[in-house]
Design a protein around this motif. Structure first.
Motif, PDB file in Angstrom:
ATOM      1  N   ASP A 128      13.387   1.630   3.062  1.00 45.59           N
ATOM      2  CA  ASP A 128      11.977   1.622   2.675  1.00 45.59           C
ATOM      3  C   ASP A 128      11.804   0.365   1.829  1.00 45.59           C
ATOM      4  OD1 ASP A 128       9.501   1.977   1.546  1.00 45.59           O
ATOM      5  OD2 ASP A 128       9.859   4.008   0.826  1.00 45.59           O
ATOM      6  N   THR A 129      10.961  -0.552   2.300  1.00 46.78           N
ATOM      7  CA  THR A 129      10.912  -1.875   1.673  1.00 46.78           C
ATOM      8  C   THR A 129       9.572  -2.070   0.974  1.00 46.78           C
ATOM      9  OG1 THR A 129      10.014  -2.872   3.681  1.00 46.78           O
ATOM     10  CG2 THR A 129      12.406  -2.808   3.479  1.00 46.78           C
TER      11      THR A 129
ATOM     12  N   THR B 288       2.126  -9.467   0.163  1.00 47.82           N
ATOM     13  CA  THR B 288       1.841 -10.820   0.655  1.00 47.82           C
ATOM     14  C   THR B 288       2.275 -11.829  -0.414  1.00 47.82           C
ATOM     15  OG1 THR B 288      -0.066  -9.911   1.805  1.00 47.82           O
ATOM     16  CG2 THR B 288       0.017 -12.310   1.575  1.00 47.82           C
TER      17      THR B 288
ATOM     18  N   ARG C 104      -2.046   1.537  -5.265  1.00 45.65           N
ATOM     19  CA  ARG C 104      -2.762   0.490  -5.992  1.00 45.65           C
ATOM     20  C   ARG C 104      -3.481   1.054  -7.218  1.00 45.65           C
ATOM     21  NH1 ARG C 104      -1.550  -4.610  -4.290  1.00 45.65           N
ATOM     22  NH2 ARG C 104      -3.324  -5.133  -5.599  1.00 45.65           N
TER      23      ARG C 104
ATOM     24  N   ARG D 203      -4.067  -4.287   3.783  1.00 47.93           N
ATOM     25  CA  ARG D 203      -4.789  -4.305   2.543  1.00 47.93           C
ATOM     26  C   ARG D 203      -6.250  -4.608   2.785  1.00 47.93           C
ATOM     27  NH1 ARG D 203      -3.320  -8.001  -2.302  1.00 47.93           N
ATOM     28  NH2 ARG D 203      -1.221  -8.138  -1.533  1.00 47.93           N
TER      29      ARG D 203
HETATM   30  O1  PRX Z   1       0.533  -1.105  -2.562  1.00 52.32           O
HETATM   31  C1  PRX Z   1       1.685  -1.730  -2.051  1.00 52.32           C
HETATM   32  C2  PRX Z   1       1.796  -1.449  -0.579  1.00 52.32           C
HETATM   33  O2  PRX Z   1       1.182  -2.539   0.073  1.00 52.32           O
HETATM   34  C3  PRX Z   1       0.726  -3.510  -0.872  1.00 52.32           C
HETATM   35  C4  PRX Z   1       0.920  -4.900  -0.347  1.00 52.32           C
HETATM   36  O3  PRX Z   1       0.121  -5.085   0.771  1.00 52.32           O
HETATM   37  P1  PRX Z   1       0.231  -6.422   1.618  1.00 52.32           P
HETATM   38  O4  PRX Z   1       0.165  -7.581   0.729  1.00 52.32           O
HETATM   39  O5  PRX Z   1      -0.785  -6.309   2.693  1.00 52.32           O
HETATM   40  O6  PRX Z   1       1.671  -6.395   2.235  1.00 52.32           O
HETATM   41  C5  PRX Z   1       2.048  -5.341   3.066  1.00 52.32           C
HETATM   42  C6  PRX Z   1       3.441  -5.591   3.608  1.00 52.32           C
HETATM   43  C7  PRX Z   1       4.431  -6.126   2.691  1.00 52.32           C
HETATM   44  C8  PRX Z   1       1.552  -3.229  -2.105  1.00 52.32           C
HETATM   45  O7  PRX Z   1       0.916  -3.704  -3.260  1.00 52.32           O
HETATM   46  N1  PRX Z   1       3.190  -1.330  -0.115  1.00 52.32           N
HETATM   47  C9  PRX Z   1       3.859  -2.186   0.668  1.00 52.32           C
HETATM   48  N2  PRX Z   1       5.088  -1.705   0.958  1.00 52.32           N
HETATM   49  C10 PRX Z   1       5.214  -0.528   0.321  1.00 52.32           C
HETATM   50  C11 PRX Z   1       4.004  -0.293  -0.368  1.00 52.32           C
HETATM   51  N3  PRX Z   1       3.843   0.802  -1.127  1.00 52.32           N
HETATM   52  C12 PRX Z   1       4.873   1.666  -1.212  1.00 52.32           C
HETATM   53  N4  PRX Z   1       6.041   1.507  -0.569  1.00 52.32           N
HETATM   54  C13 PRX Z   1       6.264   0.448   0.216  1.00 52.32           C
HETATM   55  N5  PRX Z   1       7.400   0.307   0.869  1.00 52.32           N
END
Ligand code: PRX
Length: 652
Positions: free
Chosen positions: A416-417, A421, A520, A531
């Protein structure tokens, strides 16, 4: 969510894992934490190919970081050329599958040739280091080829997801002051053509800065080209072959010596205002961390077949279809279309056919597939899989269990990563085989990543308490700036906790030090792992002539995690609410993109506001989540509004 269920790493996997056991991993982490800049610098020297070595690991003038100062490097060279010298020339770099079933296998040698030729095309048109190119393409190999060709020359690329509307595309072209757009006639999705070129034409209407549009022919549908501005990709390439000497030179277009901090790309993401932010990533640090996370998180081997199902239009695709895996010399599967076309077995059919060993997708996709039943995965041989990944939002335990049991047959660890962005690459995730897993937790920060959880004063909250997730020390793939808006960069990320990066996420840490990301804390929604900004959708809605005011919140959704719910007040007039609901959904689709369309539009007489006139989205969130309003409402200007909204909900 329980933390009590712990999965030890699959024993077969753990036996062969690259990081052997928790204590070995702790040692790497402690070494990294003792001097992160030195730790990353050692890796950078060893793992990247430099034209000139750097002389300083990090120049940190908060909040502006420069990594690997003085180094000269090229991202494209690191992703392509160096593999030819390392015996990987005939190794497939890209295994591509189009939605209709067409396929292409592109070796590293062939990728080098295609990228060099396209870079020559760009050069011949006059583009050079520092220019900006917007790429608006379907998921065809020419998309990464265009990105790499830009990187080869130091042209800053900005990929705009093909689902964005002409309006959104135009806003990005303008913000970047781009001089070239690379696109296609269209692409295939769920058996239908999604046209792209007409959106480019609309976006460019009376926009003077763009000199050229290059159009890749994917679908073959009738496409208009504007004289002197638009060119077919294949025509420009054919011109290269008109002269033998040009054709020959084009096969080896030189990769430019670029500064470590040369801007590699800008990717727009939604923020807390109506205007998307252009997240700037630079060359060496970004490349290093995407590469290292391929090794640490995905335990990558030379023989792996790696498939990340994201679209390259989002950061996940940039980092884990293009730069990370190619920098690592991996074989990458790339798929053009929808997971449910022609049926819900498509993903599993591709896994079986291509013998995918590492599969990386989102909880949304998993939940959508669970709903279709186990017969789809069970119809396919998934024994090639050895590792599964998840990204985009917290993975709920039910989805985790299904992924683990039905797809991974309890053999494959799930990574789980958590990342964003802005972080450029994975920040919190298990090292599979070493770190025991807990469904729903991204586990531990990676080596060299100093994450913490703090309260509103910036003080650490201690275990099992909710707080803000922050990162204390700069990391190589961190966002360097917001394009054209350094003030926003400082305010958004670096002002809440001085000297630390503010992620905008809430999290808590359990007694084992595991991070549980809760979502968030700002006005950003997470719909299908994408997002979306409440403000962006609100400003689209208030552009409509019937709308007086709009407030948008995310409401819980079984498949997509959150869905967009818009509260709308209307101007005086004789509006048919039923018709208008549909019209407004289409309107948002046109202004932003279909993926941002509200699932629900609720018309109301008023919106809850503070005395200073700010819409209290918190209350609206409560209405759509718990169907009731609690908490402090003393700053509300008109309490009756809330009562009405709640009552309205109860009637539904
Ligand atoms: O809230 C977190 C959630 O996705 C947000 C980032 O979104 P974005 O910039 O569009 O990138 C998505 C792909 C990396 C974060 O602030 N998020 C992303 N991965 C997780 C996550 N929330 C929980 N667990 C995760 N593995």
């Amino acid at each position: 969510m329980s933390d009590s269920k712990v999965y030890s790493p699959g024993s077969e996997f753990a036996k062969n894992a690259q990081i052997q056991g928790m204590s070995a991993y702790r040692e790497i982490q402690e070494h990294a934490a003792s001097d992160p800049a030195k730790f990353w610098a050692e890796l950078a020297s060893r793992e990247l190919t430099w034209f000139e070595p750097f002389h300083q690991p990090l120049d940190w003038q908060p909040p502006f970081a420069k990594w690997f100062v003085g180094g000269k490097i090229n991202a494209c060279y690191n992703c392509v050329d160096r593999h030819l010298l390392a015996g990987r020339a005939d190794k497939p770099a890209l295994i591509w599958e189009g939605e209709p079933g067409d396929e292409r296998v592109i070796t590293y040698r062939e990728l080098h040739r295609l990228v060099s030729r396209f870079a020559t095309v760009l050069q011949n048109l006059g583009y050079k280091t520092g220019d900006r190119a917007v790429i608006y393409m379907p998921m065809v190999p020419e998309l990464p080829i265009a990105m790499l060709a830009c990187a080869r020359l130091g042209i800053i690329h900005s990929v705009v997801f093909g689902g964005f509307s002409a309006e959104a595309l135009r806003a990005r072209i303008e913000d970047l002051d781009a001089s070239i757009v690379i696109t296609a006639d269209g692409g295939w999705r769920r058996g239908k053509e999604v046209r792209l070129k007409p959106a480019v034409d609309t976006a460019l209407h009376d926009l003077l800065g763009v000199k050229h549009v290059i159009v890749y022919r994917r679908t073959g549908s009738a496409t208009e080209l504007k004289d002197g501005r638009d060119f077919w990709w294949h025509d420009l390439e054919r011109h290269l072959d008109d002269h033998a000497s040009v054709a020959q030179a084009a096969e080896h277009c030189e990769a430019k010596d670029l500064d470590s901090e040369h801007p590699l790309y800008v990717l727009y993401t939604s923020g807390t205002t109506g205007k998307p932010k252009g997240i700037l990533h630079t060359t060496a640090g970004y490349l290093l961390q995407t590469l290292m996370t391929m090794k640490w998180v995905f335990d990558l081997r030379d023989e792996d077949i790696f498939w990340c199902t994201a679209d390259i239009g989002w950061v996940t695709g940039h980092s884990y279809i293009v730069y990370g895996p190619l920098a690592a010399g991996a074989t990458v599967v790339m798929y053009e279309g929808a997971p449910d076309y022609p049926d819900f077995g498509r993903f599993w059919q591709i896994v079986e056919k291509r013998k995918v060993s590492i599969f990386y997708t989102s909880p949304t996709a998993i939940r959508a597939l669970i709903r279709q039943g186990d017969r789809w995965p069970e119809a396919h041989d998934l024994s090639s899989l050895r590792l599964l990944g998840s990204v985009g939002e917290p993975i709920n335990p039910a989805a985790w269990e299904w992924y683990h049991n039905v797809i991974g047959k309890q053999r494959c660890p799930i990574v789980d990563t958590w990342w964003q962005t802005e972080t450029g690459s994975i920040m919190i995730a298990p090292a599979p085989g070493a770190v025991p897993l807990k469904p729903g937790s991204a586990t531990l920060p990676l080596p060299g990543i100093l994450a913490d959880i703090v309260d509103s004063k910036g003080e650490p909250v201690g275990n099992n308490r909710e707080g803000y997730l922050i990162v204390r020390h700069p990391w190589p793939s961190m966002v360097r700036n917001v394009w054209g808006d350094p003030k926003r960069f400082v305010e958004q990320y670096w002002s809440r906790v001085p000297g630390s990066y503010f992620t905008g996420d809430a999290a808590r840490r359990d007694d084992d030090g595991y991070f549980w990301v809760l979502g968030r804390v700002d006005d950003v929604m997470n719909v299908s792992g994408h997002r979306l900004s409440t403000m962006e959708i609100e400003s689209a809605l208030v552009h409509h002539p019937a709308v007086a005011e709009a407030a948008v919140v995310g409401k819980p959704h079984e498949i997509t995690g959150q869905a967009v719910c818009a509260f709308v007040t209307l101007k005086q007039g004789d509006w048919s609410r039923e018709k208008l609901g549909d019209e407004l959904r289409q309107w948002v689709g046109r202004e932003i993109g279909a993926f941002a369309r509200p699932e629900e539009i609720r018309f109301t007489d008023g919106l809850p506001k503070t005395r200073s006139g700010k819409i209290m989205r918190r209350l609206l969130r409560e209405i759509v989540t718990t169907h009731a309003v609690t908490g402090d409402v003393t700053t509300l200007e008109d309490l009756t509004v809330i009562a009405k909204l709640s009552a309205q909900h109860d009637e539904e």
